[in-house]
Design a protein around this motif. Structure first.
Motif, PDB file in Angstrom:
ATOM      1  N   ARG A 180       0.804  -1.219   0.000  1.00  0.00           N
ATOM      2  CA  ARG A 180       0.000   0.000   0.000  1.00  0.00           C
ATOM      3  C   ARG A 180       0.837   1.269   0.000  1.00  0.00           C
ATOM      4  N   ASN A 181       2.011   1.209   0.552  1.00  0.00           N
ATOM      5  CA  ASN A 181       2.822   2.430   0.667  1.00  0.00           C
ATOM      6  C   ASN A 181       3.749   2.642  -0.528  1.00  0.00           C
ATOM      7  N   ASP A 182       3.486   1.992  -1.631  1.00  0.00           N
ATOM      8  CA  ASP A 182       4.292   2.144  -2.845  1.00  0.00           C
ATOM      9  C   ASP A 182       4.228   3.612  -3.303  1.00  0.00           C
ATOM     10  N   PRO A 183       5.350   4.319  -3.326  1.00  0.00           N
ATOM     11  CA  PRO A 183       5.346   5.763  -3.629  1.00  0.00           C
ATOM     12  C   PRO A 183       4.875   6.102  -5.041  1.00  0.00           C
ATOM     13  N   ARG A 184       4.813   5.123  -5.939  1.00  0.00           N
ATOM     14  CA  ARG A 184       4.371   5.405  -7.314  1.00  0.00           C
ATOM     15  C   ARG A 184       2.923   5.890  -7.382  1.00  0.00           C
ATOM     16  N   PHE A 185       2.110   5.651  -6.337  1.00  0.00           N
ATOM     17  CA  PHE A 185       0.682   5.951  -6.379  1.00  0.00           C
ATOM     18  C   PHE A 185       0.306   7.277  -5.704  1.00  0.00           C
ATOM     19  N   TYR A 186       1.255   7.925  -5.067  1.00  0.00           N
ATOM     20  CA  TYR A 186       0.941   9.077  -4.221  1.00  0.00           C
ATOM     21  C   TYR A 186       1.451  10.394  -4.801  1.00  0.00           C
ATOM     22  N   ASP A 187       1.146  11.457  -4.070  1.00  0.00           N
ATOM     23  CA  ASP A 187       1.588  12.817  -4.397  1.00  0.00           C
ATOM     24  C   ASP A 187       0.963  13.331  -5.696  1.00  0.00           C
ATOM     25  N   GLY A 188      -0.345  13.168  -5.790  1.00  0.00           N
ATOM     26  CA  GLY A 188      -1.096  13.686  -6.941  1.00  0.00           C
ATOM     27  C   GLY A 188      -2.128  14.698  -6.486  1.00  0.00           C
ATOM     28  N   GLU A 189      -3.207  14.779  -7.229  1.00  0.00           N
ATOM     29  CA  GLU A 189      -4.234  15.797  -6.942  1.00  0.00           C
ATOM     30  C   GLU A 189      -5.477  15.243  -6.256  1.00  0.00           C
ATOM     31  N   TYR A 190      -5.572  13.922  -6.034  1.00  0.00           N
ATOM     32  CA  TYR A 190      -6.783  13.327  -5.468  1.00  0.00           C
ATOM     33  C   TYR A 190      -6.603  13.036  -3.977  1.00  0.00           C
ATOM     34  N   PRO A 191      -7.366  13.687  -3.112  1.00  0.00           N
ATOM     35  CA  PRO A 191      -7.260  13.414  -1.677  1.00  0.00           C
ATOM     36  C   PRO A 191      -7.501  11.933  -1.381  1.00  0.00           C
ATOM     37  N   PHE A 192      -6.685  11.367  -0.498  1.00  0.00           N
ATOM     38  CA  PHE A 192      -6.807   9.960  -0.107  1.00  0.00           C
ATOM     39  C   PHE A 192      -7.032   9.931   1.406  1.00  0.00           C
ATOM     40  N   ILE A 193      -8.282   9.707   1.778  1.00  0.00           N
ATOM     41  CA  ILE A 193      -8.711   9.745   3.174  1.00  0.00           C
ATOM     42  C   ILE A 193      -8.329   8.438   3.859  1.00  0.00           C
TER      43      ILE A 193
END
Length: 172
Positions: free
Chosen positions: A66-79
């Motif tokens: 789940r913590n794979d950095p390829r999926f993060y730091d974009g424009e969609y809030p992830f609650i």
């Protein structure tokens, strides 16, 4: 197969149903509550199952780890679950510290209309109203009214009221 023989069984407390006759979930607590609680018997309002008045959708985030950095730091809030717990405890807005990018969005689900979000893992029954488009994982469920009978605020307050009951059902 021989018929069942019960000795000293109270006909008001036991009954038999063929599995093939069951349509949907067979929940004895639901039937007990609908038929035996004073609050249900003394109301002139119709009593309905939650599934009749609320649409529920689980969040989704399918990739592991789940913590794979390829999926993060974009424009969609992830609650996250903790975000809902904090908002529930303060009756405040849901804040977030993570975002998904386009690749993360492909493995998740974007909730693009206001929903009541409830926690179902780690913490049970914490709720808050999400009023902006966001994604969240399987540990959260988004709830919206199926018709104009209920408001998001009512759903939120109702689940806050039954939180202890939900915790007991979960075995906490």
């Amino acid at each position: 197969m021989s018929p069942y023989k019960l000795q000293r069984a109270d006909n008001l407390k036991i009954f038999f149903v063929n599995f093939s006759d069951i349509d949907g979930r067979f929940d004895p607590l639901y039937y007990y509550s609908v038929n035996n609680l004073d609050i249900v018997n003394n109301t002139h309002y119709p009593v309905k199952k939650l599934s009749e008045v609320i649409e529920m959708q689980r969040g989704r985030f399918g990739h592991r780890p789940r913590n794979d950095p390829r999926f993060y730091d974009g424009e969609y809030p992830f609650i996250q679950t903790g975000d809902i717990v904090r908002a529930s405890q303060t009756n405040g807005n849901i804040t977030y510290s993570q975002t998904l990018n386009e690749l993360g969005l492909k493995t998740s689900r974007l909730f693009d209309k206001p929903v009541v979000v409830i926690t179902i893992a780690a913490n049970i029954g914490d709720t808050a109203i999400l009023d902006y488009p966001a994604c969240f994982p399987y540990s959260l469920i988004g709830m919206t009214p199926k018709s104009g009978e209920l408001s998001l605020e009512y759903i939120n307050l109702y689940f806050k009221f039954i939180k202890g009951y939900l915790e007991n059902l979960a075995g906490w």
